[in-house]
Design a protein around this motif. Structure first.
Motif, PDB file in Angstrom:
ATOM      1  N   ILE A 210       0.834  -1.218   0.000  1.00 47.64           N
ATOM      2  CA  ILE A 210       0.000   0.000   0.000  1.00 47.64           C
ATOM      3  C   ILE A 210       0.861   1.257   0.000  1.00 47.64           C
ATOM      4  N   ASN A 211       2.171   1.092  -0.148  1.00 49.03           N
ATOM      5  CA  ASN A 211       3.104   2.216  -0.091  1.00 49.03           C
ATOM      6  C   ASN A 211       2.848   3.048   1.174  1.00 49.03           C
ATOM      7  N   ALA A 212       2.919   2.373   2.321  1.00 46.17           N
ATOM      8  CA  ALA A 212       2.584   2.998   3.608  1.00 46.17           C
ATOM      9  C   ALA A 212       3.580   4.096   3.975  1.00 46.17           C
ATOM     10  N   SER A 213       3.121   5.033   4.804  1.00 47.09           N
ATOM     11  CA  SER A 213       4.016   6.101   5.262  1.00 47.09           C
ATOM     12  C   SER A 213       5.046   5.521   6.224  1.00 47.09           C
ATOM     13  N   VAL A 214       4.660   4.505   6.969  1.00 43.19           N
ATOM     14  CA  VAL A 214       5.570   3.850   7.913  1.00 43.19           C
ATOM     15  C   VAL A 214       5.007   2.470   8.258  1.00 43.19           C
ATOM     16  N   CYS A 215       5.911   1.556   8.602  1.00 46.48           N
ATOM     17  CA  CYS A 215       5.479   0.240   9.094  1.00 46.48           C
ATOM     18  C   CYS A 215       5.916   0.160  10.550  1.00 46.48           C
ATOM     19  N   GLU A 216       4.950   0.260  11.456  1.00 45.20           N
ATOM     20  CA  GLU A 216       5.297   0.229  12.880  1.00 45.20           C
ATOM     21  C   GLU A 216       5.178  -1.197  13.412  1.00 45.20           C
ATOM     22  N   ILE A 217       6.244  -1.665  14.035  1.00 39.45           N
ATOM     23  CA  ILE A 217       6.233  -2.996  14.643  1.00 39.45           C
ATOM     24  C   ILE A 217       6.237  -2.803  16.158  1.00 39.45           C
ATOM     25  N   TRP A 218       5.093  -3.087  16.776  1.00 40.91           N
ATOM     26  CA  TRP A 218       4.940  -2.874  18.221  1.00 40.91           C
ATOM     27  C   TRP A 218       5.201  -4.181  18.961  1.00 40.91           C
ATOM     28  N   THR A 219       6.174  -4.124  19.891  1.00 38.80           N
ATOM     29  CA  THR A 219       6.494  -5.331  20.669  1.00 38.80           C
ATOM     30  C   THR A 219       6.537  -4.974  22.143  1.00 38.80           C
ATOM     31  N   ASP A 220       7.301  -5.754  22.914  1.00 40.10           N
ATOM     32  CA  ASP A 220       7.364  -5.471  24.352  1.00 40.10           C
ATOM     33  C   ASP A 220       8.745  -4.968  24.775  1.00 40.10           C
TER      34      ASP A 220
END
Ligand code: ASP
Ligand code: MG
Length: 440
Positions: A210-220
């Protein structure tokens, strides 16, 4: 549009899942939220599948019932209203009925994949029920409708892009989309997956599509750290790194990000941000094309490595020798991690003993082989470190007391890797923390 991916621990407790809901509704930016299964679920599904494969239906039944109980408690704590609980119960019944029905079917690889898919299907459906209960407008996008892999199990960003665009087009007026990580459809149209830990990969593929503005990977944890926090006392998060550095670290042991998830983001130039659900205001780590700074950023360890040495005087002045050796590994689809050569011997490492015996047998005609199991690769990673002054002195100076079995330097300018006995792992990581970063 952005992508936000939440791992198993981020949705593993009812309260955590509620916090995820508030994180995804904090701002107005349209987003696709990718969820893993609740922590522990995929492992439980693997066990159920194994029991079935072994023909042990009683154990499988007990495992299914215990997982069902876990989800029953989960929804009770997650939801407040009668109607939401009613819906959640319908979802649980549907999925646990499926698991109960398969007790009667004979086991197959396709069935195994169906079993493994239940975790993400459950987490996303329950999350959507919670969103609905809290009055948050959203759409569930079934990953099985757009995430596909080809005959070589490779995801095709082009196809995913077309399918996803159609689905988004149908919901033009919506801003919040929820989908499953990990699961996909294979070339035969069956339910399949992107391998364990593959939700990160899903997120990165979606972001690319989707040509995203950012890919956020949320972890702990608050981003990629300079060393393994489970092994050394003091570690610090890395604010920024390049895709190349992140790929080296993810591949060579940093558990925070699935190694395959780098290429889609890198190819389509989507920044990746590693963030912490437990501490949402922490900066985390930003991964982009630029490294930010030169020099050593982190060390990581990759366990369960096997070293194979092939020694042959026929290698002397010969060409084509390495090709023949590599072909053996290719035949058994076993990737080689590290390699060093001398004129009469070559040592390489692999991380799986699945085909070890076959490989050794096929290597016999090429010379004598020696195998060392229980090895660990220690990688020192940083932008252009091979050019950094005194790096070798500093690196070896801090581990003089530890025997090193193999060294790989110069393969990539961003990585220096050492191979040592697994027994030295803790010590080497601790000493490098002091020697390279001045941290205890
Ligand atoms: N639920 C899957 C697993 O545990 C995928 C993921 O969490 O990334 O491997
Ligand atoms: Mg993960």
């Amino acid at each position: 549009m952005k992508v936000m991916k939440f791992g198993g621990t981020s949705v593993g407790k009812p309260q955590r899942m509620q916090e995820v809901a508030s994180l995804v509704t904090r701002d107005d930016e349209p987003k696709i939220v990718v969820l893993s299964a609740l922590s522990g679920t995929t492992n439980a599904l693997v066990e159920i599948s194994e029991s079935l494969a072994n023909g042990d239906r009683n154990t499988a039944k007990q495992q299914i019932d215990s997982l069902h109980g876990h989800y029953q408690n989960f929804i009770t704590a997650l939801l407040k209203t009668e109607s939401a609980l009613h819906k959640a119960n319908i979802v649980l019944n549907e999925h646990f009925e499926f698991l109960t029905i398969i007790l009667k079917i004979s086991f197959s690889e396709a069935l195994n994949k169906d079993i493994l898919a239940q975790g993400e299907l459950l987490s996303t459906k329950l999350f959507c029920i919670y969103l609905e209960e809290s009055g948050t407008d959203h759409v569930l996008l079934p990953a099985l409708d757009f995430m596909t892999i080809d005959v070589h199990d490779e995801p095709q960003v082009g196809t995913i892009k077309v399918k996803l665009a159609q689905l988004l087009q149908k919901n033009k007026d919506k801003k919040l989309f929820i989908t499953q990580g990990y699961i996909c459809r294979n070339a035969r149209g069956e339910v399949d997956n992107l391998k364990r830990g593959g939700s990160d990969y899903s997120a990165s593929l979606i972001a690319a599509a989707i040509n995203a503005s950012v890919c956020e990977i949320w972890t702990d944890i608050d981003g990629m750290h300079n060393n393994d926090p489970r092994v050394v006392k003091k570690t610090v998060p890395i604010e920024q790194m390049s895709f190349d550095e992140a790929a080296e670290l993810a591949y060579f042991g940093a558990k925070i990000l699935h190694p395959a998830s780098i290429w889609p983001a890198q190819t389509y130039k989507i920044p990746v941000r590693l963030l912490n659900t437990m501490e949402p205001t922490a900066k985390g780590t930003l991964i982009t094309e630029e490294a930010g700074s030169v020099g050593v950023k982190a060390v990581a360890a990759k366990d369960n490595i096997i070293a194979i040495r092939i020694k042959s005087s026929r290698m002397l002045l010969a060409y084509g020798f390495l090709r023949k050796i590599f072909e053996v590994f290719e035949k058994y689809r076993t990737p080689i991690d590290m390699i060093t050569t001398s004129e009469v011997a070559v040592t390489l490492t692999i991380d799986s003993d699945l085909h070890l015996n076959d490989i050794l047998k096929e290597l016999e005609p090429f010379g004598t082989t020696e195998v060392d199991k229980n090895q660990v690769i220690i990688s020192v990673v940083g932008n252009e470190i091979s050019q950094t002054e005194d790096i070798i002195k500093k690196l070896f100076g801090s581990i003089v007391n530890i025997p090193v079995r193999m060294v790989s330097y110069g393969g990539s300018p961003h990585n220096i890797s050492l191979l040592t006995d697994a027994g030295h792992k803790v010590q080497i990581l601790q000493q490098l923390n002091k020697g390279m970063f001045g941290l205890e």
